[in-house]
Design a protein around this motif. Structure first.
Motif, mmCIF file in Angstrom:
data_model
loop_
_atom_site.group_PDB
_atom_site.id
_atom_site.type_symbol
_atom_site.label_atom_id
_atom_site.label_comp_id
_atom_site.label_asym_id
_atom_site.label_seq_id
_atom_site.Cartn_x
_atom_site.Cartn_y
_atom_site.Cartn_z
ATOM 1 N N UNK A 16 0.870 -1.198 0.095
ATOM 2 C CA UNK A 16 0.185 0.066 0.107
ATOM 3 C C UNK A 16 1.019 1.254 -0.124
ATOM 4 N N UNK A 17 1.926 1.206 0.772
ATOM 5 C CA UNK A 17 3.044 2.261 0.829
ATOM 6 C C UNK A 17 3.651 2.630 -0.460
ATOM 7 N N UNK A 18 4.183 1.506 -0.986
ATOM 8 C CA UNK A 18 4.668 1.590 -2.218
ATOM 9 C C UNK A 18 4.020 1.991 -3.390
ATOM 10 N N UNK A 19 2.681 1.597 -3.518
ATOM 11 C CA UNK A 19 1.696 2.227 -4.473
ATOM 12 C C UNK A 19 1.694 3.580 -4.389
ATOM 13 N N UNK A 20 1.760 4.317 -3.380
ATOM 14 C CA UNK A 20 1.774 5.829 -3.334
ATOM 15 C C UNK A 20 0.344 6.250 -3.293
ATOM 16 N N UNK A 21 -0.750 5.418 -3.050
ATOM 17 C CA UNK A 21 -2.101 5.725 -3.116
ATOM 18 C C UNK A 21 -2.575 6.507 -1.712
ATOM 19 N N UNK A 22 -1.898 6.068 -0.677
ATOM 20 C CA UNK A 22 -2.511 6.663 0.458
ATOM 21 C C UNK A 22 -2.315 7.982 0.668
ATOM 22 N N UNK A 23 -3.161 8.797 1.291
ATOM 23 C CA UNK A 23 -2.915 10.025 1.659
ATOM 24 C C UNK A 23 -1.905 10.283 2.959
#
Length: 69
Positions: A16-23
């Motif tokens: 999730x963090x690597x995807x860069x999608x999290x605010x």
């Protein structure tokens, strides 16, 4: 929580963090949770390693030649 459950959750957090999608706020919470899980997994691995070393020592002691009295 088992080691495997913690490892799976940690992998999901990393993805999730690597995807860069999290605010930003969510990313910080994910990072904190990831740190908790990392420490948990590391502690479990350290305990397992210690137990393996104990078992290996015991096995060596059992197979060591005995002195005759």
């Amino acid at each position: 929580m088992t080691f495997e459950e913690a490892q799976k959750e940690l992998e999901e957090i990393v993805h999730r963090l690597e995807s860069g999608d999290a605010p930003l706020d969510e990313a910080l919470k994910l990072w904190e949770r990831g740190e908790e899980l990392y420490r948990f997994c590391l502690a479990r691995l350290d305990r397992a390693q210690g137990r393996i070393e104990e078992l290996a020592r015991a096995a060596r002691d059992d197979t060591a030649p005995r002195e005759r009295a």
